[in-house]
Design a protein around this motif. Structure first.
Motif, PDB file in Angstrom:
ATOM      1  N   THR A  63      36.877  37.717  38.080  1.00 57.79           N
ATOM      2  CA  THR A  63      36.747  38.339  36.942  1.00 57.79           C
ATOM      3  C   THR A  63      35.658  39.933  37.428  1.00 57.79           C
ATOM      4  O   THR A  63      35.103  39.733  38.365  1.00 57.79           O
ATOM      5  CB  THR A  63      35.739  37.788  36.052  1.00 57.79           C
ATOM      6  OG1 THR A  63      34.457  37.368  36.700  1.00 57.79           O
ATOM      7  CG2 THR A  63      36.169  36.620  35.318  1.00 57.79           C
ATOM      8  N   PRO A  64      36.210  40.946  36.820  1.00 47.33           N
ATOM      9  CA  PRO A  64      36.987  41.008  35.770  1.00 47.33           C
ATOM     10  C   PRO A  64      38.766  41.029  36.670  1.00 47.33           C
ATOM     11  O   PRO A  64      38.546  41.532  37.672  1.00 47.33           O
ATOM     12  CB  PRO A  64      37.010  42.469  35.133  1.00 47.33           C
ATOM     13  CG  PRO A  64      36.051  43.272  36.475  1.00 47.33           C
ATOM     14  CD  PRO A  64      35.353  42.189  37.091  1.00 47.33           C
ATOM     15  N   VAL A  65      39.467  40.678  35.853  1.00 46.36           N
ATOM     16  CA  VAL A  65      40.921  40.831  36.446  1.00 46.36           C
ATOM     17  C   VAL A  65      41.600  42.041  36.108  1.00 46.36           C
ATOM     18  O   VAL A  65      41.648  42.409  35.023  1.00 46.36           O
ATOM     19  CB  VAL A  65      41.807  39.427  35.855  1.00 46.36           C
ATOM     20  CG1 VAL A  65      43.188  39.508  36.088  1.00 46.36           C
ATOM     21  CG2 VAL A  65      41.189  38.109  35.976  1.00 46.36           C
ATOM     22  N   GLY A  66      42.192  42.491  37.094  1.00 50.68           N
ATOM     23  CA  GLY A  66      42.992  43.826  37.081  1.00 50.68           C
ATOM     24  C   GLY A  66      44.696  43.379  37.148  1.00 50.68           C
ATOM     25  O   GLY A  66      45.468  44.124  36.167  1.00 50.68           O
ATOM     26  N   TYR A  67      44.764  42.286  37.816  1.00 47.54           N
ATOM     27  CA  TYR A  67      46.412  41.891  37.924  1.00 47.54           C
ATOM     28  C   TYR A  67      46.175  40.510  38.774  1.00 47.54           C
ATOM     29  O   TYR A  67      45.248  39.791  39.174  1.00 47.54           O
ATOM     30  CB  TYR A  67      47.023  42.839  38.645  1.00 47.54           C
ATOM     31  CG  TYR A  67      46.343  43.069  40.092  1.00 47.54           C
ATOM     32  CD1 TYR A  67      46.975  42.213  41.227  1.00 47.54           C
ATOM     33  CD2 TYR A  67      45.850  43.929  40.334  1.00 47.54           C
ATOM     34  CE1 TYR A  67      46.377  42.355  42.804  1.00 47.54           C
ATOM     35  CE2 TYR A  67      45.141  44.172  41.848  1.00 47.54           C
ATOM     36  CZ  TYR A  67      45.298  43.245  42.872  1.00 47.54           C
ATOM     37  OH  TYR A  67      44.839  43.445  44.001  1.00 47.54           O
ATOM     38  N   PHE A  68      47.434  39.878  38.721  1.00 49.98           N
ATOM     39  CA  PHE A  68      47.542  38.724  39.305  1.00 49.98           C
ATOM     40  C   PHE A  68      48.501  38.633  40.472  1.00 49.98           C
ATOM     41  O   PHE A  68      49.532  39.431  40.164  1.00 49.98           O
ATOM     42  CB  PHE A  68      48.107  37.323  38.634  1.00 49.98           C
ATOM     43  CG  PHE A  68      46.865  37.176  37.441  1.00 49.98           C
ATOM     44  CD1 PHE A  68      46.078  36.108  37.889  1.00 49.98           C
ATOM     45  CD2 PHE A  68      46.742  37.583  36.186  1.00 49.98           C
ATOM     46  CE1 PHE A  68      45.108  35.809  37.148  1.00 49.98           C
ATOM     47  CE2 PHE A  68      45.757  37.096  35.228  1.00 49.98           C
ATOM     48  CZ  PHE A  68      44.766  36.217  35.545  1.00 49.98           C
ATOM     49  N   GLY A  69      48.544  38.134  41.711  1.00 48.22           N
ATOM     50  CA  GLY A  69      49.634  38.054  42.373  1.00 48.22           C
ATOM     51  C   GLY A  69      49.418  37.073  43.580  1.00 48.22           C
ATOM     52  O   GLY A  69      48.394  36.255  43.674  1.00 48.22           O
ATOM     53  N   GLY A  70      50.346  37.146  44.567  1.00 49.16           N
ATOM     54  CA  GLY A  70      50.249  36.207  45.773  1.00 49.16           C
ATOM     55  C   GLY A  70      50.842  34.605  45.417  1.00 49.16           C
ATOM     56  O   GLY A  70      51.507  34.480  44.202  1.00 49.16           O
ATOM     57  N   PRO A  71      51.136  33.934  46.391  1.00 51.62           N
ATOM     58  CA  PRO A  71      51.955  32.735  46.054  1.00 51.62           C
ATOM     59  C   PRO A  71      51.312  31.746  45.255  1.00 51.62           C
ATOM     60  O   PRO A  71      52.005  30.997  44.589  1.00 51.62           O
ATOM     61  CB  PRO A  71      51.793  32.259  47.487  1.00 51.62           C
ATOM     62  CG  PRO A  71      50.770  32.874  48.174  1.00 51.62           C
ATOM     63  CD  PRO A  71      50.720  34.265  47.751  1.00 51.62           C
ATOM     64  N   ASN A  72      49.989  31.867  44.952  1.00 54.24           N
ATOM     65  CA  ASN A  72      49.159  30.951  44.033  1.00 54.24           C
ATOM     66  C   ASN A  72      48.779  31.755  42.779  1.00 54.24           C
ATOM     67  O   ASN A  72      47.723  31.375  42.365  1.00 54.24           O
ATOM     68  CB  ASN A  72      48.000  30.263  44.549  1.00 54.24           C
ATOM     69  CG  ASN A  72      48.382  29.450  45.831  1.00 54.24           C
ATOM     70  OD1 ASN A  72      49.380  28.663  45.741  1.00 54.24           O
ATOM     71  ND2 ASN A  72      47.703  29.711  47.000  1.00 54.24           N
ATOM     72  N   ASN A  73      49.344  32.954  42.498  1.00 50.81           N
ATOM     73  CA  ASN A  73      48.973  33.770  41.317  1.00 50.81           C
ATOM     74  C   ASN A  73      47.473  34.043  41.266  1.00 50.81           C
ATOM     75  O   ASN A  73      46.685  33.805  40.206  1.00 50.81           O
ATOM     76  CB  ASN A  73      49.440  33.004  40.201  1.00 50.81           C
ATOM     77  CG  ASN A  73      49.698  34.243  38.885  1.00 50.81           C
ATOM     78  OD1 ASN A  73      50.043  35.039  39.317  1.00 50.81           O
ATOM     79  ND2 ASN A  73      49.677  33.543  37.605  1.00 50.81           N
ATOM     80  N   VAL A  74      46.713  34.494  42.417  1.00 51.77           N
ATOM     81  CA  VAL A  74      45.557  34.581  42.339  1.00 51.77           C
ATOM     82  C   VAL A  74      45.143  36.000  41.676  1.00 51.77           C
ATOM     83  O   VAL A  74      45.894  36.985  41.887  1.00 51.77           O
ATOM     84  CB  VAL A  74      45.049  34.768  44.016  1.00 51.77           C
ATOM     85  CG1 VAL A  74      43.633  35.032  44.124  1.00 51.77           C
ATOM     86  CG2 VAL A  74      45.255  33.400  44.723  1.00 51.77           C
ATOM     87  N   ALA A  75      43.952  35.878  41.062  1.00 57.24           N
ATOM     88  CA  ALA A  75      43.628  36.963  40.505  1.00 57.24           C
ATOM     89  C   ALA A  75      43.071  38.091  41.495  1.00 57.24           C
ATOM     90  O   ALA A  75      42.183  37.814  42.514  1.00 57.24           O
ATOM     91  CB  ALA A  75      42.255  36.749  39.492  1.00 57.24           C
ATOM     92  N   ASN A  76      43.713  39.429  40.982  1.00 58.88           N
ATOM     93  CA  ASN A  76      43.136  40.493  42.150  1.00 58.88           C
ATOM     94  C   ASN A  76      43.658  40.321  43.500  1.00 58.88           C
ATOM     95  O   ASN A  76      42.854  40.936  44.634  1.00 58.88           O
ATOM     96  CB  ASN A  76      41.907  40.962  42.015  1.00 58.88           C
ATOM     97  CG  ASN A  76      41.590  41.008  40.442  1.00 58.88           C
ATOM     98  OD1 ASN A  76      42.225  41.610  39.671  1.00 58.88           O
ATOM     99  ND2 ASN A  76      40.018  41.077  40.116  1.00 58.88           N
ATOM    100  N   PHE A  77      44.747  39.787  43.776  1.00 54.08           N
ATOM    101  CA  PHE A  77      45.299  39.261  45.281  1.00 54.08           C
ATOM    102  C   PHE A  77      45.457  40.367  45.924  1.00 54.08           C
ATOM    103  O   PHE A  77      46.033  41.548  45.372  1.00 54.08           O
ATOM    104  CB  PHE A  77      46.644  38.393  44.980  1.00 54.08           C
ATOM    105  CG  PHE A  77      47.234  38.250  46.245  1.00 54.08           C
ATOM    106  CD1 PHE A  77      46.762  37.271  47.242  1.00 54.08           C
ATOM    107  CD2 PHE A  77      48.508  38.985  46.663  1.00 54.08           C
ATOM    108  CE1 PHE A  77      47.519  37.064  48.388  1.00 54.08           C
ATOM    109  CE2 PHE A  77      49.116  38.715  47.773  1.00 54.08           C
ATOM    110  CZ  PHE A  77      48.579  37.937  48.820  1.00 54.08           C
ATOM    111  N   LEU A  78      44.874  40.604  47.300  1.00 58.82           N
ATOM    112  CA  LEU A  78      45.295  41.549  48.192  1.00 58.82           C
ATOM    113  C   LEU A  78      45.869  41.074  49.371  1.00 58.82           C
ATOM    114  O   LEU A  78      45.496  39.958  50.108  1.00 58.82           O
ATOM    115  CB  LEU A  78      43.942  42.359  48.662  1.00 58.82           C
ATOM    116  CG  LEU A  78      43.902  43.398  49.590  1.00 58.82           C
ATOM    117  CD1 LEU A  78      44.835  44.727  48.779  1.00 58.82           C
ATOM    118  CD2 LEU A  78      42.797  43.937  50.050  1.00 58.82           C
ATOM    119  N   ALA A  79      46.855  41.534  49.590  1.00 56.49           N
ATOM    120  CA  ALA A  79      47.940  41.066  50.776  1.00 56.49           C
ATOM    121  C   ALA A  79      47.098  41.391  52.131  1.00 56.49           C
ATOM    122  O   ALA A  79      46.260  42.206  52.153  1.00 56.49           O
ATOM    123  CB  ALA A  79      49.120  41.645  50.737  1.00 56.49           C
ATOM    124  N   PRO A  80      47.420  40.778  53.244  1.00 53.35           N
ATOM    125  CA  PRO A  80      46.796  40.940  54.454  1.00 53.35           C
ATOM    126  C   PRO A  80      47.173  42.362  55.177  1.00 53.35           C
ATOM    127  O   PRO A  80      48.228  42.949  54.650  1.00 53.35           O
ATOM    128  CB  PRO A  80      47.626  39.799  55.313  1.00 53.35           C
ATOM    129  CG  PRO A  80      48.154  38.838  54.519  1.00 53.35           C
ATOM    130  CD  PRO A  80      48.499  39.577  53.335  1.00 53.35           C
TER     131      PRO A  80
END
Length: 198
Positions: A63-80
Motif C-alpha cells: 500500500t498504496p498500490v500503483g500496479y501489480f506484476g511479477g510471477p505472483n502478482n505482487v503489488a508494485n513489483f520491481l524486476a531485478p
C-alpha cells in the motif's frame, strides 16, 4: 606536440539531479501526497486533472498500490536490476480503464524532459504530452505495450522535447489507458528529469 583544448559547456538544467522520490520516502514514508516538494529545488509542481494529488508508493510494498506484476502478482513489483530505488509516484491503483492524468507544472519553460514509466504490459497505452503556455501540445509520446513488448516490473525511459529547440514546455500531462472493458491499469513514474533528457 599540440596543446589540448578542453571546452566545457555548462547546462544548468541538466546539473539538477533527477527526481527519484527517495528524499520524500525516507522522510515521510509511503502514502504521502506529492505536490510542492520539488518547487524550490526543481521549479515544478505535481497535481492531477481530477484534483486528487499523486501519492508516493514503495516498490514491492502492498500500500498504496500503483500496479501489480511479477510471477505472483505482487503489488508494485520491481524486476531485478532496475534503477528504481525504493519509491515512485502513482495515482493510486484503481479498477478502471484509465489512470488519472498526472500534471507537472513548470515555473519557467524548458526544452525537454525525461522520465521512467514503470511496468508497461498487457494492452496498456501510455501518453506523455508536453504543452506550452497556451496549453497547445508541442510534443507527445505514445507508448503501447504491444509495440515495445511486455515490461513487467521494469522501467522504460522516455523523452519529450520542444520540436524547434526552444524553451516552450510549460506543462506535462502523463496518463495511461486500456481498451474498453479492460480494467485495472497500473501507473508509476520514477527517475524524473524535468528539465533534461537524461
Amino acid at each position: 606536440m599540440c596543446p589540448s583544448l578542453l571546452v566545457l559547456i555548462w547546462n544548468e538544467d541538466c546539473a539538477l539531479p533527477p527526481i527519484q522520490f527517495e528524499s520524500i520516502g525516507e522522510r515521510s514514508g509511503v502514502g504521502v501526497a506529492v505536490m510542492d516538494q520539488f518547487k524550490d529545488s526543481h521549479g515544478i509542481r505535481f497535481t492531477t486533472l481530477s484534483g486528487t494529488p499523486g501519492v508516493l508508493a514503495g516498490y514491492n510494498q502492498a500500500t498504496p498500490v500503483g500496479y501489480f506484476g511479477g510471477p505472483n502478482n505482487v503489488a508494485n513489483f520491481l524486476a531485478p536490476n532496475q534503477n528504481g530505488g525504493k519509491f515512485f509516484i502513482t495515482d493510486r491503483h484503481k479498477q478502471a480503464e484509465s489512470t488519472d492524468t498526472l500534471v507537472i507544472d513548470y515555473d519557467k519553460a524548458v526544452k525537454e524532459a525525461s522520465m521512467d514509466l514503470v511496468d508497461i504490459d498487457f494492452s496498456e497505452t501510455y501518453v506523455i504530452r508536453a504543452l506550452n503556455s497556451q496549453n497547445q501540445t508541442v510534443d507527445e509520446v505514445q507508448v503501447q505495450a504491444a509495440t515495445i513488448g511486455a515490461r513487467d516490473g521494469q522501467l522504460s525511459r522516455f523523452v519529450v522535447r520542444s520540436p524547434d529547440g526552444s524553451s516552450s514546455i510549460r506543462k506535462l500531462h502523463i496518463f495511461g489507458f486500456n481498451p474498453t472493458g479492460n480494467l485495472g491499469i497500473g501507473f508509476g513514474i520514477d527517475n524524473f528529469s524535468p528539465r533534461c533528457a537524461r
